[in-house]
Design an enzyme around this catalytic site. Structure first.
Site, PDB file in Angstrom:
ATOM      1  N   ASN A   8       0.866  -1.180   0.000  1.00  0.00           N
ATOM      2  CA  ASN A   8       0.000   0.000   0.000  1.00  0.00           C
ATOM      3  C   ASN A   8       0.899   1.225   0.000  1.00  0.00           C
ATOM      4  O   ASN A   8       1.507   1.540   1.024  1.00  0.00           O
ATOM      5  CB  ASN A   8      -0.902  -0.040   1.251  1.00  0.00           C
ATOM      6  CG  ASN A   8      -1.711   1.228   1.426  1.00  0.00           C
ATOM      7  OD1 ASN A   8      -1.775   2.076   0.522  1.00  0.00           O
ATOM      8  ND2 ASN A   8      -2.347   1.360   2.584  1.00  0.00           N
ATOM      9  N   LYS A  10       0.050   4.230  -0.150  1.00  0.00           N
ATOM     10  CA  LYS A  10      -0.599   5.402   0.469  1.00  0.00           C
ATOM     11  C   LYS A  10      -0.392   6.613  -0.449  1.00  0.00           C
ATOM     12  O   LYS A  10      -0.369   6.448  -1.661  1.00  0.00           O
ATOM     13  CB  LYS A  10      -0.084   5.600   1.894  1.00  0.00           C
ATOM     14  CG  LYS A  10      -0.193   4.296   2.717  1.00  0.00           C
ATOM     15  CD  LYS A  10       0.028   4.468   4.183  1.00  0.00           C
ATOM     16  CE  LYS A  10      -0.157   3.114   4.884  1.00  0.00           C
ATOM     17  NZ  LYS A  10      -0.030   3.198   6.341  1.00  0.00           N
ATOM     18  N   HIS A  96      -9.455   1.100   5.202  1.00  0.00           N
ATOM     19  CA  HIS A  96      -8.176   1.293   5.899  1.00  0.00           C
ATOM     20  C   HIS A  96      -8.393   2.220   7.094  1.00  0.00           C
ATOM     21  O   HIS A  96      -9.205   3.135   7.030  1.00  0.00           O
ATOM     22  CB  HIS A  96      -7.145   1.886   4.936  1.00  0.00           C
ATOM     23  CG  HIS A  96      -5.752   1.846   5.481  1.00  0.00           C
ATOM     24  ND1 HIS A  96      -5.299   2.755   6.417  1.00  0.00           N
ATOM     25  CD2 HIS A  96      -4.732   0.987   5.257  1.00  0.00           C
ATOM     26  CE1 HIS A  96      -4.047   2.454   6.726  1.00  0.00           C
ATOM     27  NE2 HIS A  96      -3.676   1.393   6.041  1.00  0.00           N
ATOM     28  N   GLU A  98      -6.747   4.616   8.146  1.00  0.00           N
ATOM     29  CA  GLU A  98      -6.531   6.036   7.841  1.00  0.00           C
ATOM     30  C   GLU A  98      -7.772   6.658   7.220  1.00  0.00           C
ATOM     31  O   GLU A  98      -7.978   7.868   7.304  1.00  0.00           O
ATOM     32  CB  GLU A  98      -5.299   6.189   6.938  1.00  0.00           C
ATOM     33  CG  GLU A  98      -4.012   5.946   7.726  1.00  0.00           C
ATOM     34  CD  GLU A  98      -2.842   5.429   6.918  1.00  0.00           C
ATOM     35  OE1 GLU A  98      -2.865   5.509   5.677  1.00  0.00           O
ATOM     36  OE2 GLU A  98      -1.903   4.912   7.549  1.00  0.00           O
ATOM     37  N   GLU A 166      -5.047  -4.874  10.734  1.00  0.00           N
ATOM     38  CA  GLU A 166      -4.000  -3.869  10.909  1.00  0.00           C
ATOM     39  C   GLU A 166      -4.243  -3.111  12.216  1.00  0.00           C
ATOM     40  O   GLU A 166      -5.047  -2.171  12.246  1.00  0.00           O
ATOM     41  CB  GLU A 166      -4.011  -2.869   9.746  1.00  0.00           C
ATOM     42  CG  GLU A 166      -3.759  -3.494   8.394  1.00  0.00           C
ATOM     43  CD  GLU A 166      -3.245  -2.466   7.388  1.00  0.00           C
ATOM     44  OE1 GLU A 166      -2.107  -2.640   6.923  1.00  0.00           O
ATOM     45  OE2 GLU A 166      -3.951  -1.502   7.091  1.00  0.00           O
ATOM     46  N   GLY A 172       3.002   2.199  10.805  1.00  0.00           N
ATOM     47  CA  GLY A 172       3.994   3.258  10.664  1.00  0.00           C
ATOM     48  C   GLY A 172       4.769   3.565  11.933  1.00  0.00           C
ATOM     49  O   GLY A 172       5.461   4.579  12.008  1.00  0.00           O
ATOM     50  N   SER A 211       3.797  -2.275  10.217  1.00  0.00           N
ATOM     51  CA  SER A 211       5.245  -2.377  10.443  1.00  0.00           C
ATOM     52  C   SER A 211       5.821  -3.727  10.039  1.00  0.00           C
ATOM     53  O   SER A 211       6.734  -4.244  10.688  1.00  0.00           O
ATOM     54  CB  SER A 211       5.597  -2.055  11.905  1.00  0.00           C
ATOM     55  OG  SER A 211       5.247  -0.714  12.208  1.00  0.00           O
TER      56      SER A 211
HETATM   57  P1  13P Z   1       3.293   0.298   7.580  1.00  0.00           P
HETATM   58  O1  13P Z   1       3.753  -0.988   6.952  1.00  0.00           O
HETATM   59  O2  13P Z   1       4.021   1.507   7.047  1.00  0.00           O
HETATM   60  O3  13P Z   1       3.273   0.210   9.073  1.00  0.00           O
HETATM   61  O4  13P Z   1       1.770   0.526   7.110  1.00  0.00           O
HETATM   62  C1  13P Z   1       0.869  -0.522   7.236  1.00  0.00           C
HETATM   63  C2  13P Z   1      -0.373  -0.160   6.507  1.00  0.00           C
HETATM   64  O5  13P Z   1      -1.134   0.707   6.912  1.00  0.00           O
HETATM   65  C3  13P Z   1      -0.656  -0.881   5.246  1.00  0.00           C
HETATM   66  O6  13P Z   1      -1.947  -0.639   4.796  1.00  0.00           O
END
Ligand code: 13P
Length: 249
Positions: A8, A10, A96, A98, A166, A172, A211
């Site tokens: 992803n 983002k 997601h 976010e 997640e 992150g 992560s």
């Molecule tokens: P990270 O791998 O950067 O922690 O992000 C995970 C994520 O949100 C994937 O959709």
């Protein structure tokens, strides 16, 4: 069944970043044939068509990061599942954290988007996960189970899809749950999927995200009911992403 490893990106990536996608495709070569690992990349909407074009003929699947539930209309700034599909996407990430936290997406809204994805022939990746406060309150299993129940419409039965667990506090941050914590939540997700969808809920993969890096991927991917990974930051560099994929073989 082979694992599903999805990157992803983002809101990262301009045209030159497509070289990383091409390096992933080149790095996979024919080497995945036996292991059955499926690999996908979900760039920002502006790159979906270009990425699909430059990866055509490769085994890498291209996906979107969100879609609107409606097929078209007066929804300034939004992208429909049909538009993603026409651009060459075959996957779409939905719900997601976010988007749940930043845009107030409810389980019902996510379920409507899942229906839209299926209508357009896309394979949805439906994200769930608890916040740190919810985990510390001992509510992780309850929160995630409720999200699964509310975000998976009945029409998913028999269609290809996956659920991604997640934990919000692992995204992150460099923090990851223990393998026992991952196993506990994945078992709860599986139970809920089976309750909602019957037999097809017993088969669809449950990805872990948060992560995931080359040095922890193999351990996480070996946990019971971990059917793959949803990778953020480490999917932006082909070497790191290929290192994670190697852990799935
Ligand atoms: P990270 O791998 O950067 O922690 O992000 C995970 C994520 O949100 C994937 O959709």
């Amino acid at each position: 069944m082979g694992k599903l490893i999805v990157g992803n990106w983002k809101m990262n990536g301009l045209g030159p970043a497509l070289a990383e996608a091409q390096a992933v495709a080149a790095g996979l070569g024919g080497s995945l044939g036996g292991s059955g690992v499926r690999v996908g990349l979900c760039p920002p909407a502006t790159l979906v068509e270009r990425m699909a074009r430059c990866l055509s003929g490769s085994s890498v699947l291209v996906g979107g990061q969100d879609c609107r539930a409606e097929a078209s209309g007066a929804f300034t700034g939004d992208v429909s599942a049909e538009m993603l599909s026409e651009a060459g996407a075959v996957l779409v990430i939905l719900g997601h954290s976010e988007r749940r936290s930043g845009y107030g997406e409810t389980d019902a809204r996510v379920a409507a988007k899942v229906e839209a994805a299926l209508r357009a022939g896309l394979e949805p990746i439906i994200c769930v996960g608890e916040t740190l406060a919810e985990r510390e309150a001992g509510r992780a299993v309850a929160v995630v189970s409720t999200q699964v129940r509310g975000s998976l419409p009945q029409v998913l039965g028999g269609r290809p899809f996956s659920v991604a667990y997640e934990p919000v506090w692992a995204i992150g941050t460099g923090l990851t749950p223990t393998t026992a914590q991952i196993e506990e939540i994945h078992a709860a997700v599986r139970a809920e999927m089976s309750a909602v969808l019957g037999a097809s809920g017993t088969r669809a993969p449950i990805l872990y995200g948060g992560s995931v890096k080359p040095d922890n991927a193999a351990e996480i991917l070996s946990v019971s009911e971990v059917g793959g990974a949803l990778v953020g930051g480490a999917s932006l560099k082909s070497a790191d992403f290929l290192g994670i994929i190697a852990g799935a073989g």
